[in-house]
Design a protein around this motif. Structure first.
Motif, mmCIF file in Angstrom:
data_model
loop_
_atom_site.group_PDB
_atom_site.id
_atom_site.type_symbol
_atom_site.label_atom_id
_atom_site.label_comp_id
_atom_site.label_asym_id
_atom_site.label_seq_id
_atom_site.Cartn_x
_atom_site.Cartn_y
_atom_site.Cartn_z
ATOM 1 N N GLN A 1 -2.362 5.687 -6.322
ATOM 2 C CA GLN A 1 -2.192 5.991 -4.895
ATOM 3 C C GLN A 1 -3.542 5.892 -4.215
ATOM 4 O OE1 GLN A 1 0.579 6.290 -3.207
ATOM 5 N NE2 GLN A 1 1.779 6.019 -5.097
ATOM 6 N N PRO A 2 -3.727 4.939 -3.288
ATOM 7 C CA PRO A 2 -2.774 3.908 -2.882
ATOM 8 C C PRO A 2 -2.481 2.918 -4.015
ATOM 9 C CG PRO A 2 -4.923 3.507 -1.911
ATOM 10 C CD PRO A 2 -5.009 4.843 -2.551
ATOM 11 N N PRO A 3 -1.367 2.199 -3.929
ATOM 12 C CA PRO A 3 -0.912 1.370 -5.051
ATOM 13 C C PRO A 3 -1.740 0.112 -5.247
ATOM 14 C CG PRO A 3 0.539 1.089 -3.164
ATOM 15 C CD PRO A 3 -0.422 2.184 -2.794
ATOM 16 N N GLN A 4 -1.522 -0.495 -6.409
ATOM 17 C CA GLN A 4 -2.145 -1.777 -6.716
ATOM 18 C C GLN A 4 -1.380 -2.915 -6.034
ATOM 19 O OE1 GLN A 4 -5.121 -1.975 -8.397
ATOM 20 N NE2 GLN A 4 -4.918 0.234 -8.058
ATOM 21 N N PRO A 5 -1.985 -4.099 -5.923
ATOM 22 C CA PRO A 5 -1.296 -5.238 -5.294
ATOM 23 C C PRO A 5 0.046 -5.537 -5.969
ATOM 24 C CG PRO A 5 -3.607 -5.756 -5.698
ATOM 25 C CD PRO A 5 -3.347 -4.449 -6.371
ATOM 26 N N THR A 6 0.983 -5.995 -5.194
ATOM 27 C CA THR A 6 2.314 -6.316 -5.717
ATOM 28 C C THR A 6 2.235 -7.317 -6.871
ATOM 29 O OG1 THR A 6 3.260 -5.948 -3.520
ATOM 30 C CG2 THR A 6 4.596 -7.192 -5.087
ATOM 31 N N SER A 7 1.312 -8.262 -6.785
ATOM 32 C CA SER A 7 1.185 -9.284 -7.823
ATOM 33 C C SER A 7 0.811 -8.672 -9.178
ATOM 34 C CB SER A 7 0.139 -10.328 -7.433
ATOM 35 O OG SER A 7 -1.127 -9.710 -7.230
ATOM 36 N N SER A 8 0.096 -7.555 -9.159
ATOM 37 C CA SER A 8 -0.317 -6.911 -10.405
ATOM 38 C C SER A 8 0.845 -6.219 -11.112
ATOM 39 C CB SER A 8 -1.428 -5.884 -10.134
ATOM 40 O OG SER A 8 -2.604 -6.540 -9.690
ATOM 41 N N LYS A 9 1.912 -5.934 -10.362
ATOM 42 C CA LYS A 9 3.078 -5.262 -10.936
ATOM 43 C C LYS A 9 4.221 -6.237 -11.244
ATOM 44 C CE LYS A 9 3.908 -1.171 -10.728
ATOM 45 N NZ LYS A 9 3.884 -0.029 -11.666
ATOM 46 N N GLN A 10 3.966 -7.519 -11.023
ATOM 47 C CA GLN A 10 5.024 -8.506 -11.185
ATOM 48 C C GLN A 10 5.386 -8.671 -12.661
ATOM 49 O OE1 GLN A 10 4.100 -12.261 -9.422
ATOM 50 N NE2 GLN A 10 6.086 -13.179 -9.906
ATOM 51 N N GLU A 11 6.666 -8.549 -12.981
ATOM 52 C CA GLU A 11 7.134 -8.692 -14.350
ATOM 53 C C GLU A 11 7.391 -10.160 -14.664
ATOM 54 O OE1 GLU A 11 10.154 -6.037 -15.754
ATOM 55 O OE2 GLU A 11 9.758 -4.569 -14.180
#
Length: 496
Positions: free
Chosen positions: A449-459
């Motif tokens: 928090q705040p979150p990491q970039p969306t690309s870093s969480k991409q499965e």
């Protein structure tokens, strides 16, 4: 070859570790063994009141000609006899045995010398350490070692990195201490270095960067994958780049085996001409690549001798181990004295070569178990693009990867949610009389928090789910029957 000392990573210690002092009582306990000192300084009970006079145990004798599962007859030709006495007078480290008067007493929080000397020699033999001031510390096994690691390095709100699917107890231990477990994708061959580097290169600068990468490199739990030597080199480079410590959790390291051959006629179990040849066949460990003291290795006897020994060891730099020792002096004190006496007595009689013979025997046993399991999977799992089998080359586990979107009712009954398909499969297989466990139990879902970039969480596969089974726990006939029931349940659930 001349090697240098490790780097100092004390800047990565937690606030708790930085505030912890050594126990002053432990600083003088060595004087208890000094015959010239009248020891009135600590609450050590007299060993005459320990009720056990001796321990006697038997094990098979190297080179285990009848296999590691054969019970010893009691004869000298195939039986290793260990007798540990209570009051045998020996200087610590001068014999094969740890007398009960010492192993059952306070002190030796680092571990008993007879145990440490064997494991230290084993570590150098297998891993060929690349820096000078490395050492080992006895532990109660890898679960306890991980709990200690979290306290030594992490503050509440910190983030660690781990494989997207990893040992659930490790996730829960971290979360209970307020530590986020951020997932790094993995494939059939383990953690993907490129994804690790991308996550770290693009780390949100408004949040604290991770200090630790937690990884199970060999026979990964739950996926069964194993990191190649090349990937380990890349991951170590990335750790150097981002000042990251690598925590390698390796209970399955010696359960390495031959690559699976689908055609039984092509199978030929590897025979080793020497112990040296066996050691050279093993995958490189992270600790064997480490020149800086950046790797902390957790080893255990749980999978090669017995889980109930609750005995293992950490390999790391002396600088880092000092922090573990200070913590253990105030928590676990030391691993079980009974376990150290029995294990040290056995291993010191077997010798380094005998222990390697035992590990070679374990390899043969698990090679057969793995082959039976994967053969059964190919026989009983329906042939469909929905199901992917990844034969392991180490460890105790197999996984089946399932494309949940291939389910005929994915969009209707299950609302296009793979987790609902996963739960339905789990309920179906349990009702069919077999237990395999869903990947959701092992999935790291942490964020910052705040979150990491969306690309870093991409499965890699958002609709993919996995199920883990083991070939270690049951006889081979029951193993085949269990996988058959698993396959029939999948066939019914997917309407094939």
């Amino acid at each position: 070859m001349t090697v240098g000392d490790s780097l100092d990573f004390s800047h990565l210690f937690s606030d708790e570790t930085k505030a912890r002092k050594s126990s002053p009582l432990k600083s003088c306990i060595h004087l208890f063994q000094d015959p010239n000192i009248v020891f009135l300084g600590g609450g050590l009970p007299m060993s005459k009141y320990f009720p056990w006079d001796n321990l006697q145990v038997e094990s098979p004798l190297p080179p285990f000609a009848n296999g590691i599962g054969e019970s010893p007859s009691g004869d000298a030709k195939d039986t290793c006899h260990v007798q540990v006495r209570k009051n045998e007078v020996t200087k610590a480290g001068d014999s094969k045995d740890i007398p009960l008067s010492r192993s059952l007493q306070y002190g030796h929080s680092k571990g008993q010398p007879e145990f440490l000397s064997f494991v230290r020699e084993h570590t150098q033999l297998v891993h060929g350490m690349k820096y000078a001031d490395w050492d080992i510390l006895a532990t109660t096994g890898n679960t306890g070692s991980w709990e200690s690691t979290l306290r030594i390095f992490c503050n509440k709100g910190d983030t660690i990195l781990a494989e997207q699917y990893t040992f659930s107890s490790s996730i829960y231990a971290a979360e209970a201490q307020g530590v986020n477990v951020f997932p790094v994708p993995l494939d059939d061959h383990g953690l993907i270095p490129e994804r690790l580097e991308s996550i770290l290169d693009n780390w949100n600068p408004e949040t604290r960067k991770p200090k630790l990468l937690y990884t199970i490199p060999t026979g990964q739990n739950p996926t069964g994958s194993s990191l190649s030597d090349d990937r380990k080199v890349e991951i170590y480079r990335i750790a150097q780049k981002h000042d990251l410590l690598i925590l390698e959790d390796e209970p399955y390291y010696f359960l390495q085996m031959d690559a699976y051959q689908k055609d039984p006629s092509q199978r030929k179990a590897t025979e080793f001409a020497s112990h040296d040849e066996f050691v050279k066949s093993l995958a490189k460990s992270f600790i064997s690549l480490d020149t800086e003291g950046r790797v902390i290795r957790m080893d255990s006897f749980s999978k090669v001798l017995g889980p109930g020994t609750r005995l293992g060891w950490i390999v790391a730099s002396a600088k880092i181990l000092k922090a573990y020792l200070q913590l253990h002096e105030m928590t676990i004190q030391n691993p079980s004295g009974f376990s150290q006496s029995i294990v040290a007595g056995t291993l010191n009689r077997w010798g380094q070569g005998g222990f390697l013979d035992w590990l070679i025997g374990m390899r043969r046993e698990y090679n057969e178990k793995r082959d039976v399991a994967i053969d059964a999977l190919y026989e009983y799992i329906p042939e469909s693009p929905a199901f992917h089998i990844n034969p392991p080359i180490a460890g105790m586990f197999f996984t089946l990867n399932i494309d949940a979107s291939s389910h005929p009712e994915f969009a209707t009954k299950y609302q296009s949610k793979p987790e609902l398909v996963e739960q339905a499969i789990y309920e179906k297989v349990v009702a069919s009389g077999v237990l395999v466990v869903p990947g959701a139990w092992f999935k790291a879902l942490g964020d910052t928090q705040p979150p990491q970039p969306t690309s870093s969480k991409q499965e890699l596969d958002p609709n993919g789910v996995i199920f883990r089974g083991t070939y270690a726990a049951v006889p081979l006939d029951k193993l085949r029957e269990g996988i058959k029931r698993f396959g029939l349940a999948l066939k019914e659930e997917f309407q094939l």
